[in-house]
Design a protein around this motif. Structure first.
Motif, PDB file in Angstrom:
ATOM      1  N   LEU A 374     -19.959   3.375  76.837  1.00 20.75           N
ATOM      2  CA  LEU A 374     -20.967   3.791  75.452  1.00 20.75           C
ATOM      3  C   LEU A 374     -22.339   3.830  76.485  1.00 20.75           C
ATOM      4  O   LEU A 374     -22.785   3.045  77.607  1.00 20.75           O
ATOM      5  CB  LEU A 374     -21.610   2.376  75.093  1.00 20.75           C
ATOM      6  CG  LEU A 374     -22.050   1.984  73.952  1.00 20.75           C
ATOM      7  CD1 LEU A 374     -21.127   3.051  72.657  1.00 20.75           C
ATOM      8  CD2 LEU A 374     -22.027   0.701  72.871  1.00 20.75           C
ATOM      9  N   PHE A 379     -27.373   1.995  71.713  1.00 20.53           N
ATOM     10  CA  PHE A 379     -26.481   1.538  70.618  1.00 20.53           C
ATOM     11  C   PHE A 379     -27.561   0.540  69.871  1.00 20.53           C
ATOM     12  O   PHE A 379     -29.131   0.466  70.481  1.00 20.53           O
ATOM     13  CB  PHE A 379     -26.724   0.572  72.466  1.00 20.53           C
ATOM     14  CG  PHE A 379     -25.523  -0.899  71.589  1.00 20.53           C
ATOM     15  CD1 PHE A 379     -24.625  -0.782  70.510  1.00 20.53           C
ATOM     16  CD2 PHE A 379     -26.570  -2.214  70.973  1.00 20.53           C
ATOM     17  CE1 PHE A 379     -24.422  -2.570  70.408  1.00 20.53           C
ATOM     18  CE2 PHE A 379     -25.733  -3.406  71.081  1.00 20.53           C
ATOM     19  CZ  PHE A 379     -24.846  -2.976  70.122  1.00 20.53           C
ATOM     20  N   GLU A 380     -27.228   0.755  68.752  1.00 22.24           N
ATOM     21  CA  GLU A 380     -27.284   0.658  68.425  1.00 22.24           C
ATOM     22  C   GLU A 380     -27.400  -0.726  66.853  1.00 22.24           C
ATOM     23  O   GLU A 380     -28.412  -1.424  65.979  1.00 22.24           O
ATOM     24  CB  GLU A 380     -27.222   1.644  66.100  1.00 22.24           C
ATOM     25  CG  GLU A 380     -27.934   3.100  66.480  1.00 22.24           C
ATOM     26  CD  GLU A 380     -28.009   3.798  65.348  1.00 22.24           C
ATOM     27  OE1 GLU A 380     -27.111   3.128  64.483  1.00 22.24           O
ATOM     28  OE2 GLU A 380     -27.906   4.839  66.223  1.00 22.24           O
ATOM     29  N   GLY A 381     -27.084  -1.436  67.825  1.00 24.32           N
ATOM     30  CA  GLY A 381     -26.661  -2.816  66.987  1.00 24.32           C
ATOM     31  C   GLY A 381     -25.668  -2.791  65.914  1.00 24.32           C
ATOM     32  O   GLY A 381     -25.840  -4.400  65.763  1.00 24.32           O
ATOM     33  N   ASP A 382     -24.904  -1.954  65.204  1.00 25.00           N
ATOM     34  CA  ASP A 382     -24.275  -2.918  64.365  1.00 25.00           C
ATOM     35  C   ASP A 382     -22.516  -2.009  64.495  1.00 25.00           C
ATOM     36  O   ASP A 382     -22.493  -1.146  65.097  1.00 25.00           O
ATOM     37  CB  ASP A 382     -24.864  -2.922  63.041  1.00 25.00           C
ATOM     38  CG  ASP A 382     -25.314  -2.120  62.639  1.00 25.00           C
ATOM     39  OD1 ASP A 382     -24.386  -0.150  62.360  1.00 25.00           O
ATOM     40  OD2 ASP A 382     -26.541  -1.485  62.375  1.00 25.00           O
ATOM     41  N   ILE A 383     -21.601  -3.018  63.923  1.00 27.41           N
ATOM     42  CA  ILE A 383     -20.606  -2.317  64.307  1.00 27.41           C
ATOM     43  C   ILE A 383     -20.154  -0.992  63.524  1.00 27.41           C
ATOM     44  O   ILE A 383     -19.054  -0.321  63.528  1.00 27.41           O
ATOM     45  CB  ILE A 383     -19.788  -3.784  63.509  1.00 27.41           C
ATOM     46  CG1 ILE A 383     -19.411  -4.754  64.160  1.00 27.41           C
ATOM     47  CG2 ILE A 383     -18.201  -2.897  62.715  1.00 27.41           C
ATOM     48  CD1 ILE A 383     -18.135  -5.213  65.064  1.00 27.41           C
ATOM     49  N   LYS A 384     -21.239  -1.365  62.373  1.00 29.76           N
ATOM     50  CA  LYS A 384     -21.040   0.361  61.353  1.00 29.76           C
ATOM     51  C   LYS A 384     -20.790   1.170  62.332  1.00 29.76           C
ATOM     52  O   LYS A 384     -20.322   1.860  62.057  1.00 29.76           O
ATOM     53  CB  LYS A 384     -22.397   0.292  60.123  1.00 29.76           C
ATOM     54  CG  LYS A 384     -21.356   0.141  58.810  1.00 29.76           C
ATOM     55  CD  LYS A 384     -22.694  -0.199  57.594  1.00 29.76           C
ATOM     56  CE  LYS A 384     -23.887  -0.550  57.990  1.00 29.76           C
ATOM     57  NZ  LYS A 384     -24.563  -0.117  56.877  1.00 29.76           N
ATOM     58  N   LEU A 386     -20.809   1.360  65.471  1.00 29.14           N
ATOM     59  CA  LEU A 386     -19.368   2.109  66.360  1.00 29.14           C
ATOM     60  C   LEU A 386     -18.963   2.593  65.544  1.00 29.14           C
ATOM     61  O   LEU A 386     -17.917   3.196  66.567  1.00 29.14           O
ATOM     62  CB  LEU A 386     -19.735   0.561  66.904  1.00 29.14           C
ATOM     63  CG  LEU A 386     -20.503  -0.226  67.745  1.00 29.14           C
ATOM     64  CD1 LEU A 386     -19.891  -1.366  68.387  1.00 29.14           C
ATOM     65  CD2 LEU A 386     -20.833   1.129  69.141  1.00 29.14           C
ATOM     66  N   ASP A 387     -18.249   2.014  64.707  1.00 26.16           N
ATOM     67  CA  ASP A 387     -17.095   2.546  63.639  1.00 26.16           C
ATOM     68  C   ASP A 387     -17.372   4.363  64.071  1.00 26.16           C
ATOM     69  O   ASP A 387     -16.695   4.705  63.648  1.00 26.16           O
ATOM     70  CB  ASP A 387     -16.840   1.810  62.778  1.00 26.16           C
ATOM     71  CG  ASP A 387     -15.947   0.374  63.306  1.00 26.16           C
ATOM     72  OD1 ASP A 387     -15.314   0.666  63.994  1.00 26.16           O
ATOM     73  OD2 ASP A 387     -16.875  -0.160  61.821  1.00 26.16           O
ATOM     74  N   ARG A 390     -16.546   5.932  66.553  1.00 26.61           N
ATOM     75  CA  ARG A 390     -15.875   6.283  67.102  1.00 26.61           C
ATOM     76  C   ARG A 390     -15.210   7.334  66.342  1.00 26.61           C
ATOM     77  O   ARG A 390     -14.217   8.186  66.693  1.00 26.61           O
ATOM     78  CB  ARG A 390     -15.245   4.457  66.995  1.00 26.61           C
ATOM     79  CG  ARG A 390     -13.688   4.812  67.694  1.00 26.61           C
ATOM     80  CD  ARG A 390     -12.909   3.383  68.381  1.00 26.61           C
ATOM     81  NE  ARG A 390     -12.748   2.719  66.692  1.00 26.61           N
ATOM     82  CZ  ARG A 390     -12.051   1.037  67.859  1.00 26.61           C
ATOM     83  NH1 ARG A 390     -11.302   1.241  68.535  1.00 26.61           N
ATOM     84  NH2 ARG A 390     -12.447   0.419  66.185  1.00 26.61           N
ATOM     85  N   LEU A 409     -13.961   1.970  72.744  1.00 26.46           N
ATOM     86  CA  LEU A 409     -15.635   2.012  73.392  1.00 26.46           C
ATOM     87  C   LEU A 409     -15.434   0.766  74.036  1.00 26.46           C
ATOM     88  O   LEU A 409     -14.902   0.073  74.308  1.00 26.46           O
ATOM     89  CB  LEU A 409     -15.932   1.826  72.347  1.00 26.46           C
ATOM     90  CG  LEU A 409     -16.597   2.910  70.923  1.00 26.46           C
ATOM     91  CD1 LEU A 409     -17.467   2.687  69.899  1.00 26.46           C
ATOM     92  CD2 LEU A 409     -16.792   4.063  71.668  1.00 26.46           C
TER      93      LEU A 409
END
Lengths: 431, 142
Positions: A374, A379-384, A386-387, A390, A409
């Motif tokens: 990454l 990096f935005e700081g949330d799982i959403k 990142l998903d 991906r 990732l």
């Protein structure tokens, strides 16, 4: 800017005449070596009857395997006392291959590199930092002597020791660098971490080499450092770097045809292809005393650009290397070049500098894992997010390779930073 | 407006060790920590007394970290305490994206910390309903 205007802008007719003269000399020399003596005899080749360039196609091709068979000196055409240097390839798959040079060979090689560097606008006013490995590998010493021949101030800093590299850049005002693309990206990060904006170092040009890279990576490096990167091409069998080089127009690499005769062949049939068609590059070295190599299969895929270049050089250009015939991955029956995957990844802003492609086979099905680091700043700081990222990478890769890739990732810095050649592909499949 | 630090983390041993080592070196106190996990990777969220400084320190050692605005509302530490807040949020159509809570020692009170799309709007709604929103200082040094 020309190093040798007469040779670089020579009329095609005169160039072909020069090539034929040099070819006949190279063939005569080759015929004295144990390897070619046998090859020519086995194939009924009489070199004295090669009287046009077109006859070249009747000669057998030489392969990397042949070089290994003739190890260490089965292709040498001069007495041992005439040889002043050797270089060797890394030989990751079997015995290494060795290339020999006479003093004249080295001087001519340096001259060709000086010509190549000048074609990009480098002059004796430049400070050249050579961050390639010095040693058996041709990249370091090759450009070193070429840059000296041109008259640059040469800093032979070799690989690694990033803080020292940065200090040298600052203290001596480096303007031109020679570097592997993976190290260029890594070094840009180190420069930033030390509170310096990389473009502020004032480096104007980079020669990237020693490992395959995509246009995406080149653009990224140009952006990170604020410089112009030039594609170049070389292989140790043909001396090393400097076989082909981009000029200031950066639109294909001029292959120096007074040193090499190029052909493009169909890699499956060996048949010669017309200019403009893509195939495997085959080179004949017509400017080396110690070790003439005839019709060498480079395994590199490219095409000849037949159109004239605006710079005025008459030596034809080749397109950037699409891949090596042996680099090509076949994943689930689909041909994929790692460079294609790299281009997809580098066009995703959230992806950092490093990635890895891992192939394995499960229940007889090929699986491809793409592991990407990454990019810190995205990096935005949330799982959403990142998903979503991906998924975006999976979809873009799937459009290219049809097999559904697994995308992992990774944290920045979790893949080993490369100082030399980056290992990007790990093939765990057993065949 | 209070903030917490969001850290990208691969799911593997040693990750929290590396984070907390940096925080200790910088004398940063952790008020609360949560980890959400999505298989191969997760997000660690840290409520700490010096979020901006911590975020920089983490970035310096190459960790992907970022600051996120949060709402911290004081609630009663008794049955129905959280429900009072959540019913208001539901009525006003505010979606809680990510949340956790903790109690304030021996005070009979607790703090509900959460992320929403519009922090200011949410804070105003809760203040209008008589809740206490904690400021940076109040939250970090409870």
């Amino acid at each position: 800017m020309f190093w040798n205007e007469q040779l670089e802008t020579i009329e095609r007719k005169a160039l072909e005449k020069l090539q034929l003269e040099k070819l006949r000399k190279a063939l005569a020399a080759a015929a004295t070596t144990p390897f070619y003596k046998k090859v020519f005899a086995d194939n009924g080749v009489d070199v004295s009857r090669i009287t046009t360039l077109d006859h070249l196609r009747d000669l057998p091709l030489t392969t990397k395997h042949d070089l290994r068979l003739s190890y260490p000196d089965g292709m040498v055409a001069v007495p041992r006392t005439e040889i002043v240097r050797l270089h060797a390839s890394s030989g990751t798959t079997g015995k290494s291959t060795v290339i020999f040079y006479t003093a004249k060979d080295l001087a001519d090689w340096a001259d060709l590199i000086a010509r190549s560097m000048m074609a990009t606008g480098t002059t004796r006013n430049d400070v050249f930092q050579n961050m390639m490995g010095y040693g058996l590998f041709t990249g370091g010493l090759g450009l070193h002597y070429g840059a000296e021949r041109l008259g640059c101030l040469v800093i032979p800093s070799s690989t690694g020791n990033s803080l020292k590299q940065i200090e040298l850049m600052k203290d001596f005002g480096t303007t031109v660098v020679h570097i592997t693309p993976s190290y260029a990206m890594h070094l840009a990060d180190v420069v930033s971490e030390n509170g310096i904006n990389p473009p502020d170092l004032g480096i104007k040009k980079a020669y990237l080499g020693a490992e395959p890279y995509s246009e995406g990576v080149k653009k990224k490096i140009e952006g990170q450092w604020g410089l112009d990167a030039y594609n170049s091409y070389g292989l140790s069998e043909m001396n090393g770097p400097g076989v082909a080089f981009e000029c200031e127009y950066k639109n294909g690499m001029h292959l120096w045809e007074d040193y090499y005769i190029m052909e493009i062949i169909n890699p499956d049939t060996g048949e010669r292809l017309p200019d403009g068609e893509e195939g495997e590059l085959v080179l004949t070295h017509i400017n080396r005393e110690a070790m003439p190599i005839i019709r060498y299969r480079t395994r590199d895929l490219t095409r000849i650009i037949p159109e004239k270049c605006a710079c005025g050089r008459t030596h034809r250009r080749i397109e950037r290397i699409k891949g090596r015939t042996d680099d090509m991955l076949i994943v689930g029956g689909v041909n994929v070049f790692p460079s294609q995957i790299e281009t997809v990844l580098m066009n995703v802003p959230e992806v950092g500098n490093n990635y890895q492609i891992v192939l394995d086979r499960h229940n007889n099905l090929d699986r491809i894992h793409v592991r990407v680091e990454l990019y810190n700043k995205m990096f935005e700081g949330d799982i959403k997010a990142l998903d979503a990222l991906r998924k975006k990478i999976v979809e873009r890769l799937k459009a290219l390779i049809t097999v559904n890739p697994k995308v992992e990732l990774l944290e920045p810095g979790s893949l080993p930073p490369s100082m030399g050649k980056a290992v990007r592909v790990i093939d765990k499949r057993e065949i | 407006m209070p903030q917490q630090v969001s850290v990208f983390a691969e799911n593997r041993p040693g990750k929290i060790d590396r984070l907390t080592e940096v925080l200790e070196q910088k004398s940063i106190n952790i008020r609360a920590i949560t980890i959400s996990d999505s298989g191969d990777y997760g997000i660690i969220k840290l409520l700490i007394d010096k979020p901006a400084e911590a975020c920089e320190a983490l970035k310096e050692i190459g960790i992907a970290a970022t600051l996120k605005d949060i709402v911290a509302v004081k609630i009663a530490d008794k049955p129905g305490g959280l429900h009072k807040v959540s019913s208001i949020l539901a009525r006003k159509g505010i979606n809680v994206e990510d949340a956790y809570g903790f109690t304030i020692r021996e005070s009979g009170q607790a703090v509900f910390v959460f992320q929403v799309e519009n922090v200011q709007k949410t804070e105003k709604i809760l203040v209008d309903e008589g809740f206490t929103i904690l400021s940076n200082q109040e939250l970090y040094y409870i």
